[in-house]
Design an enzyme around this catalytic site. Structure first.
Site, short mmCIF file in Angstrom:
data_model
loop_
_atom_site.label_atom_id
_atom_site.label_comp_id
_atom_site.label_asym_id
_atom_site.label_seq_id
_atom_site.Cartn_x
_atom_site.Cartn_y
_atom_site.Cartn_z
N ASN A 142 0.81 -1.22 0.00
CA ASN A 142 0.00 0.00 0.00
C ASN A 142 0.84 1.27 0.00
O ASN A 142 0.40 2.31 -0.47
CB ASN A 142 -0.97 0.01 1.19
CG ASN A 142 -0.36 -0.48 2.47
OD1 ASN A 142 0.25 -1.55 2.50
ND2 ASN A 142 -0.49 0.28 3.54
N GLN A 170 -4.59 -3.76 -2.48
CA GLN A 170 -4.02 -2.69 -3.31
C GLN A 170 -3.71 -3.12 -4.73
O GLN A 170 -3.29 -2.31 -5.55
CB GLN A 170 -2.75 -2.13 -2.65
CG GLN A 170 -3.01 -1.43 -1.32
CD GLN A 170 -3.74 -0.10 -1.45
OE1 GLN A 170 -3.93 0.43 -2.55
NE2 GLN A 170 -4.16 0.45 -0.33
N SER A 190 -11.01 -5.22 -1.15
CA SER A 190 -11.86 -4.21 -0.51
C SER A 190 -12.41 -3.28 -1.58
O SER A 190 -11.66 -2.80 -2.43
CB SER A 190 -10.99 -3.43 0.48
OG SER A 190 -11.76 -2.47 1.15
N HIS A 192 -13.58 -0.17 -1.45
CA HIS A 192 -13.34 1.27 -1.45
C HIS A 192 -11.98 1.67 -2.00
O HIS A 192 -11.70 2.85 -2.19
CB HIS A 192 -13.56 1.86 -0.04
CG HIS A 192 -12.48 1.61 0.96
ND1 HIS A 192 -11.55 2.58 1.28
CD2 HIS A 192 -12.17 0.53 1.71
CE1 HIS A 192 -10.73 2.10 2.22
NE2 HIS A 192 -11.09 0.86 2.49
N CYS A 321 -3.87 4.53 7.06
CA CYS A 321 -4.66 3.59 7.86
C CYS A 321 -4.25 3.67 9.32
O CYS A 321 -4.97 3.21 10.19
CB CYS A 321 -4.48 2.18 7.34
SG CYS A 321 -5.10 1.97 5.68
C1 LIG Z 1 -2.88 -3.64 1.84
C2 LIG Z 1 -4.12 -3.36 2.64
N1 LIG Z 1 -4.72 -4.36 3.29
C3 LIG Z 1 -5.83 -4.17 4.02
C4 LIG Z 1 -6.40 -2.93 4.13
C5 LIG Z 1 -7.64 -2.77 4.96
O1 LIG Z 1 -8.77 -2.70 4.12
P1 LIG Z 1 -10.15 -2.09 4.65
O2 LIG Z 1 -9.97 -0.62 4.70
O3 LIG Z 1 -11.17 -2.51 3.63
O4 LIG Z 1 -10.43 -2.71 5.97
C6 LIG Z 1 -5.79 -1.83 3.48
C7 LIG Z 1 -6.33 -0.47 3.64
O5 LIG Z 1 -5.59 0.50 3.62
C8 LIG Z 1 -4.62 -2.06 2.71
O6 LIG Z 1 -4.02 -1.07 2.07
#
Ligand SMILES: Cc1ncc(COP(=O)(O)O)c(C=O)c1O
Length: 385
Positions: A142, A170, A190, A192, A321
């Site tokens: 990410n 990602q 995911s 979004h 995040c």
């Molecule tokens: C590589 C990765 N895994 C998992 C997630 C978590 O996903 P979610 O926001 O749908 O919980 C993210 C969110 O930034 C991410 O970039």
């Protein structure tokens, strides 16, 4: 410039979801017409997601997103006494789940990346033990966008008789998917992150994978994920996936890569900058098309994020995040950057809808902001603590 944090819904996604809020609001488990309409919509979405993953419809499980998928893979497969191999550059949804399992008697090995940001499959191979039950490595990081050699890791897992989970949050919509080619048993995505709604996602769960559900409750999703289906969300996810599949064929990805390359080359012209996610000679390693991560010497990364925000440019330093955290990025630290350089690194991640004008504007404001901050920075003056 912060699409890896989240993306706006595309108009087609909003339109697809709209009837399922009020008109077709039924519970997909109900027998009556309202329920059947909702059920049919979920079935259609499952077909689309099967095409997206390159799997059977029965191997698709809808859930609440990437965090749930990552947690389900880890909590659903590992038991005390098992060994778990993962990488030190995973998202916190993997790393925190791994830490919890470590407290419950699972042995965990965190494989470090090479300075380029790539995980070397031979390091995964070396980490394996007879008790290794699960390997989890992300498809695309990410923060750097670096694409990991998942096919080789899948082959290693197959040979070792271990399960392979891939966090593809990602990578989804940015490169073509084929679960059998990747060799994974489980894959999390995911909505979004690919111009779909927040709070909804999906997992590929290969037939026969003995994954315990995370939630106890109803028999939804073939007993793999209890809870009334988020029908508008699922419809939105499928629409976003359908549009993403089109984007993989219609030239959108090369267009995005060209925009990213122009942005990157422009910023790298500034003195005291460099690319995170490159080999020794500075050549980028394989990456998703929309992401670049750049270090800036002699300034505070956070100050640059704020200066750009004031100019209307949204970027991220480290991972959004972990909002509120002032720790340097664990990904960049694992790649061997020192704390100062890790703190002064910025991620630019382009929306699918990014334009030439967007990049022109960023290339106008970044040099001004960098010059200004360097002129006043205690880091530049050598007086920072
Ligand atoms: C590589 C990765 N895994 C998992 C997630 C978590 O996903 P979610 O926001 O749908 O919980 C993210 C969110 O930034 C991410 O970039």
């Amino acid at each position: 410039m912060d699409a890896n944090s989240t993306t706006p819904l595309l108009p087609e996604v909003v339109e697809a979801m709209r009837p399922f809020w009020m008109e077709h609001f039924g519970n997909a488990s109900s027998i009556h017409l309202y329920g059947q309409q909702a059920h049919a919509a979920v079935d259609r979405a499952r077909e689309t997601m099967a095409e997206f993953f390159g799997c059977r419809p029965a191997e698709v499980v809808f859930n609440s997103g990437g965090t749930e998928g990552d947690n389900t893979a880890i909590f659903g497969l590992l038991r005390p006494g098992d060994h778990f191999a993962t990488s030190s550059i995973e998202h916190s949804a993997v790393l925190q789940a791994a830490e919890r399992m470590a407290l419950r008697g699972v042995e965990v090995t965190y494989v470090a990346p090479r300075p380029s940001g790539l995980i070397d499959p031979t390091d995964i191979q070396r980490a394996l033990r007879p008790a290794t039950r699960l390997i989890s490595v992300m498809l695309a990081n990410n923060e750097t966008g670096v694409l990991q050699p998942v096919e080789e890791i899948g082959e290693i897992a197959r040979t070792a008789g271990a399960f392979f989970h891939m966090d593809a949050v990602q990578g989804a919509g940015k490169i073509p998917f084929d679960m059998r080619r990747f060799g994974c048993h489980l894959c999390s995505i995911s909505a979004h992150k690919m111009h779909g709604p927040k709070g909804v996602g999906a997992m590929f769960v290969r037939r026969g994978t003995p994954m315990e559900p995370l939630l106890a409750g109803g028999s939804h999703e073939r007993r793999r994920r209890a809870g009334t289906e988020n029908v508008p969300g699922i419809v939105g996810l499928a629409k976003a996936a359908e549009l993403a599949m089109q984007s993989l064929e219609d030239g959108t990805i090369p267009r995005l890569a060209a925009l990213r390359d122009r942005l990157e080359a422009g910023i790298l012209q500034l003195p005291g900058t460099g690319l995170n996610g490159a080999g020794k000679d500075g050549t980028p390693v394989p990456r998703v098309a929309n992401t670049t991560n750049i270090w800036f010497d002699h300034l505070e990364g956070e100050a640059l994020v704020i200066a750009l925000d004031l100019k209307g440019v949204a970027v991220s330093g480290g991972s959004a995040c972990h909002s509120g955290a002032t720790e340097p990025s664990h990904v960049l630290m694992a790649m061997g950057l020192d704390t100062t350089r890790a703190r002064a690194s910025l991620r630019f991640s382009l929306l699918k809808t990014a334009t030439e004008a967007d990049v022109d504007y960023v290339l106008q404001v970044v040099p001004q902001a960098v010059e200004h901050l360097r002129a006043i920075s205690p880091v530049a003056a050598g007086t920072a603590g």
